[in-house]
Design an enzyme around this catalytic site. Sequence first.
Site, short mmCIF file in Angstrom:
data_model
loop_
_atom_site.label_atom_id
_atom_site.label_comp_id
_atom_site.label_asym_id
_atom_site.label_seq_id
_atom_site.Cartn_x
_atom_site.Cartn_y
_atom_site.Cartn_z
CB SER A 1 17.80 62.60 -19.30
OG SER A 1 16.74 62.64 -20.20
CE LYS B 1 20.38 64.59 -20.85
NZ LYS B 1 20.50 65.92 -21.24
CG HIS C 1 19.11 60.40 -23.47
ND1 HIS C 1 18.60 61.68 -23.59
CD2 HIS C 1 18.11 59.64 -22.97
CE1 HIS C 1 17.35 61.68 -23.18
NE2 HIS C 1 17.03 60.46 -22.80
CG ASN C 2 20.05 65.08 -25.06
OD1 ASN C 2 19.85 64.25 -24.17
ND2 ASN C 2 20.00 66.37 -24.84
CD GLU D 1 15.19 64.22 -26.18
OE1 GLU D 1 15.75 63.76 -25.16
OE2 GLU D 1 14.96 65.44 -26.32
P1 NDP Z 1 19.92 77.99 -17.13
O1 NDP Z 1 20.64 77.15 -18.11
O2 NDP Z 1 18.94 78.97 -17.61
O3 NDP Z 1 20.99 78.74 -16.20
C1 NDP Z 1 20.62 79.68 -15.23
C2 NDP Z 1 21.38 79.46 -13.96
O4 NDP Z 1 22.80 79.56 -14.20
C3 NDP Z 1 21.07 80.54 -12.92
O5 NDP Z 1 21.02 79.91 -11.66
C4 NDP Z 1 22.25 81.48 -13.07
O6 NDP Z 1 22.49 82.26 -11.93
C5 NDP Z 1 23.36 80.49 -13.29
N1 NDP Z 1 24.57 81.09 -13.84
C6 NDP Z 1 24.79 81.49 -15.11
N2 NDP Z 1 26.03 81.97 -15.24
C7 NDP Z 1 26.61 81.88 -14.02
C8 NDP Z 1 27.89 82.24 -13.52
N3 NDP Z 1 28.82 82.76 -14.31
N4 NDP Z 1 28.14 82.02 -12.20
C9 NDP Z 1 27.20 81.48 -11.40
N5 NDP Z 1 25.98 81.13 -11.83
C10 NDP Z 1 25.69 81.33 -13.12
O7 NDP Z 1 19.20 77.04 -16.04
P2 NDP Z 1 18.37 75.69 -16.22
O8 NDP Z 1 17.85 75.39 -14.86
O9 NDP Z 1 17.44 75.74 -17.36
O10 NDP Z 1 19.46 74.60 -16.62
C11 NDP Z 1 20.57 74.34 -15.78
C12 NDP Z 1 21.46 73.32 -16.44
O11 NDP Z 1 20.75 72.10 -16.62
C13 NDP Z 1 21.94 73.73 -17.84
O12 NDP Z 1 23.26 73.28 -18.01
C14 NDP Z 1 21.02 72.98 -18.75
O13 NDP Z 1 21.59 72.75 -20.01
C15 NDP Z 1 20.81 71.70 -17.98
N6 NDP Z 1 19.60 70.97 -18.30
C16 NDP Z 1 18.44 71.61 -18.52
C17 NDP Z 1 17.29 70.92 -18.83
C18 NDP Z 1 16.03 71.64 -19.02
O14 NDP Z 1 15.03 70.99 -19.37
N7 NDP Z 1 15.98 72.95 -18.80
C19 NDP Z 1 17.28 69.47 -18.94
C20 NDP Z 1 18.52 68.88 -18.62
C21 NDP Z 1 19.63 69.62 -18.33
P3 NDP Z 1 21.76 83.69 -11.76
O15 NDP Z 1 20.41 83.40 -11.22
O16 NDP Z 1 22.63 84.42 -10.81
O17 NDP Z 1 21.73 84.33 -13.12
#
Ligand code: NDP
Length: 485
Positions: free
Chosen positions: A128, A182, A185-186, A189
């Site tokens: 988080s 988690k 937590h959300n 929130e």
């Molecule tokens: P995204 O959720 O936007 O995901 C994008 C990433 O996932 C890229 O690196 C992409 O690779 C990869 N990806 C998607 N599909 C595949 C696949 N089939 N095989 C391999 N790689 C894949 O990224 P975020 O950084 O925003 O979030 C990452 C995680 O963290 C998510 O689960 C999210 O819910 C969680 N999270 C996010 C928060 C936030 O504030 N954003 C807070 C807390 C948790 P490519 O570049 O090749 O497309």
Amino acid sequence: PSANIGVVGLAVMGSNLARNLASREGNTVAIFNRSSDKTEHLVQAHPEAEFVPAFSYEDFADSLHKPRTAIIMVKAGKGTDAVIDALVNVFEPGDIIVDGGNALFTDTIRREKAVRETGINFVGAGISGGEEGALLGPSIMPGGSDESWVTLGPILKSIAAIAEGEPCVTHVGHDGAGHFVKMVHNGIEYADMQLIAEAYDLIRRGTGRTPAEIADVFAEWNTGELESYLIEITAEVLRQTDAATGLPLVDVILDQAGAKGTGAWTVQTALDLGVPVSGIAEAVFARSLSSHPEQRAVSRELPGPSASSGTEFGVTAQDAETFIEDVRLALYASKIVAYSQGFDEIRAGAAQYGWTIDLGAIAKIWRGGCIIRAQFLNRISDAYAQTPDLPVLLTAPYFVEALGRAQDSWRRIVSTAAAAGIPAPAFSSSLSYYDGLRAERLPAALVQGQRDFFGAHTYKRIDKEGTFHTLWSGDRTEIEAEDTH
Ligand code: NDP
């Protein structure tokens, strides 16, 4: 192999987490992303960090020492499954795969079971704190096996937020426990944000103060028992002026709240567990209500309270201070309810899924890094330190005192809102929950009577053992029945 930890998935969260890991003494971080441009970009943009870039899952595995430890930060759902499958192919028994994404805890339970069969450890870890938390120190909620915690614990402690000298991470419990916590937590929130929004609305419509003036109120509140990250950022948002129009930013933002679904998960799970998280549910529903413009458009002409009923709202300047203090106390009381309900859900989840969760430790790891970080969480950990199996958090002495102090204000605010026709769903449902818990007798007795009438569902009596049914369509005598609920 030269890296002790790896990160797969280098979008916002993954790249920030990788940078956070690399910034800590003793870590060398292997990095991999499905499309190589993100990997190259991260290496180029941060020459200060000791990264070992990999361009295939094989290279990634080769660059890690054993037991290999990799954190996945990819799009939750199918992306996570694809990466797990790829890593299982190149990892060996004893290695550790951590999913740091926002997975649904039941998916984590399923994945942990499947991966365990290969001898590889799988850890679902809730992280988080958004982008900034990932970079500077998040609150981390890992599940998984005790064995994986031995290797993973020190690494996660090194990157977690620090609150009062303690890292905001603890081994929550086995398999899906971390993602469950988690999720809750959300949910909390959502409730906290909705309560703050209701407080703002009441003050604005009640006293006519401007957003900037209300920002001062929140900044003031942030020096007292409500001190929290969410109160702090509320003041910042309310103080912001829109550059294009010169209006308060809050007045030009479309009033339709979005959601990514974790609040809904919290409520769905609570329904399954039979735990009343009414404050969280109202917060989720309030966002849904806001996001139906077509319904709101046709409802605008619905009658509101009539002026003649003497309920016209408007607090005189000299009463404003008192009114605002009432709102503050109503917010505090409702917040206690929301957290109490959330912890109740964690307790019920632990019982259902066989996790041993230290509720006080959960309150502690939420004190830093995450969105609901607040002083208040110390009161919760104190309460569980005193009585670890406390059945209802809000019955801890500290909260009883606070609720006693707040309740008159709380009742005034809920009735004022109702009379004035101002929605305060989270304030009022929290108060109803509180009064429901307190009640000596509940009309559930009548519901049992109705259920017995139409469905012969039977009932129990207050004065003797056994299960009973009244012959409603016969002579209405009572018979002893089999317990069918
Ligand atoms: P995204 O959720 O936007 O995901 C994008 C990433 O996932 C890229 O690196 C992409 O690779 C990869 N990806 C998607 N599909 C595949 C696949 N089939 N095989 C391999 N790689 C894949 O990224 P975020 O950084 O925003 O979030 C990452 C995680 O963290 C998510 O689960 C999210 O819910 C969680 N999270 C996010 C928060 C936030 O504030 N954003 C807070 C807390 C948790 P490519 O570049 O090749 O497309």
